[in-house]
Design an enzyme around this catalytic site. Structure first.
Site, PDB file in Angstrom:
ATOM      1  N   GLU A  33       0.695  -0.941  -0.236  1.00  0.00           N
ATOM      2  CA  GLU A  33      -0.158  -0.182   0.447  1.00  0.00           C
ATOM      3  C   GLU A  33       0.842   0.792  -0.194  1.00  0.00           C
ATOM      4  OE1 GLU A  33      -3.297   0.345  -0.391  1.00  0.00           O
ATOM      5  OE2 GLU A  33      -3.872  -1.419  -0.731  1.00  0.00           O
ATOM      6  N   TYR A 116      -7.268   5.867   4.480  1.00  0.00           N
ATOM      7  CA  TYR A 116      -7.242   5.258   2.998  1.00  0.00           C
ATOM      8  C   TYR A 116      -6.120   4.040   3.530  1.00  0.00           C
ATOM      9  CZ  TYR A 116      -5.542   3.222  -0.357  1.00  0.00           C
ATOM     10  OH  TYR A 116      -5.651   1.772  -1.479  1.00  0.00           O
ATOM     11  N   ASP A 134     -10.258   5.508  -2.440  1.00  0.00           N
ATOM     12  CA  ASP A 134      -9.269   5.394  -3.253  1.00  0.00           C
ATOM     13  C   ASP A 134      -9.162   6.358  -3.850  1.00  0.00           C
ATOM     14  OD1 ASP A 134      -9.256   4.052  -5.184  1.00  0.00           O
ATOM     15  OD2 ASP A 134      -7.537   3.290  -5.204  1.00  0.00           O
TER      16      ASP A 134
END
Length: 349
Positions: A33, A116, A134
């Site tokens: 990520e 997020y 996102d």
């Protein structure tokens, strides 16, 4: 089938085989990520593989030094991500005994992890019911529902988070989130979306109203700053004078060459007359013209104009962070990619 069921069905038939999708290990998912923030999958995948090979767990990452991490990060940009990763790894090692947390409430406390990223890790590693929003999800929801609220406004972020929460399949949030994100990345793309093969296009507001080029709406608030970086090449062929950057500017704590920043791209003869240059090299310095054409390097909020000037004059006053390095060792230093390319071409590394 409803909207989210259609997306999940599409995902199961069309998803890319990506390594971080084959695990529930929170550390590996965190690694992916952070690396993929502001980075396309195609560009980020080799970096992910290198980092995972070098640091197979959070304990090995925590044992790394910053120079090593920044060298591995070279070319990805947004170098603060790499520095924050090291801080997070150290914190997890110390406070969580090397076990990467998987709950949203613990993840959100860590350096470099926002709403997020915390939602993504919690969802994918622990199947926690957190809707991940996102850029891909913003785009899918804005187009399908016809939401004109700017995605980068305070009210817009709240609106889209609430919509994502409403759509979330709370029984299988991990699969739902992956489907939404992949659908936006592969089919409902920013440009030239595949509306003709989209399974939900008949009920899509943007498709029915010819608004795919308009949605999502984004406020243009970024002011680009122009900077002119005059680098000096001072070398005897075996060694070269280098600079260790501070921690407050771009490329923090990385290495580049000695430089003087100016407000404009000055001719060499005007550069020689600057008091800062005279203080470093003395009044009788010899500067050659640019070794290579001026390079333009674009960052998110900055446009850099990079020039390389050779001088045969040794500095009479070395700055605090300047040091001589062997040319053969330059490839081991954490250089920003723009500087690495210059050095590589000059010394044929």
């Amino acid at each position: 089938m409803n909207f989210t069921d259609e997306l999940v069905q599409w995902y199961l038939e069309n998803k890319r085989d990506l390594p971080w999708r084959n695990t529930t290990n929170a550390y590996i998912i965190w690694l992916s990520e952070i690396i993929l923030q502001q980075t396309r999958v195609e560009q980020g995948l080799p970096y992910f593989n290198r980092f995972l090979e070098r640091y197979p767990d959070v304990s090995s990452f925590a044992a790394a030094d910053e120079d090593e991490v920044l060298k591995l990060w070279q070319g990805l940009g947004y170098y603060s991500r790499g520095r924050n990763m090291l801080k997070t790894a150290l914190l997890v090692q110390e406070q969580y005994h090397g076990v990467f947390p998987s709950s949203y409430n613990e993840l959100i406390k860590l350096k470099g992890i926002g709403e997020y990223t915390a939602a993504a890790i919690a969802s994918f590693s622990a199947n926690e019911a957190r809707a991940v929003v996102d850029g891909n999800v913003y785009r899918v929801l804005a187009r399908y529902l016809g939401v004109y609220e700017p995605i980068n406004s305070t009210t817009g972020k709240k609106t889209f988070q609430n919509l994502a929460n409403d759509f979330l399949n709370k029984k299988n949030p991990a699969l739902h989130n992956q489907a939404m994100m992949e659908f936006g990345a592969m089919l409902c793309k920013p440009k030239n979306p595949g509306c003709g093969i989209c399974p939900v296009h008949l009920n899509c507001y943007a498709f029915k109203n010819n608004a795919t080029t308009v949605l999502p709406v984004k406020l243009k608030t970024v002011k680009v700053r122009e900077r002119f970086l005059n680098y000096f090449l001072i070398t005897d062929g075996d060694t070269v004078l280098m600079n260790k950057r501070g921690d407050k500017d771009i490329w923090a704590n990385m290495y580049d060459l000695p430089l003087v920043e100016t407000e404009d791209l000055l001719p060499v003869h005007e550069l020689k007359n600057l008091s800062q240059v005279k203080e470093i090299f003395g009044p009788d310095m010899e500067l050659s013209e640019n070794l290579v054409p001026v390079q333009k390097h674009i960052l998110t909020h900055q446009r850099l104009y990079i020039r390389l000037i050779k001088t045969t004059s040794k500095p009479i006053k070395l700055q605090q962070n300047w040091f001589y390095a062997k040319v053969e060792n330059l490839q081991n230093l954490a250089l920003p990619k723009a500087i690495f390319i210059l050095v590589k071409n000059i010394f044929n590394l």
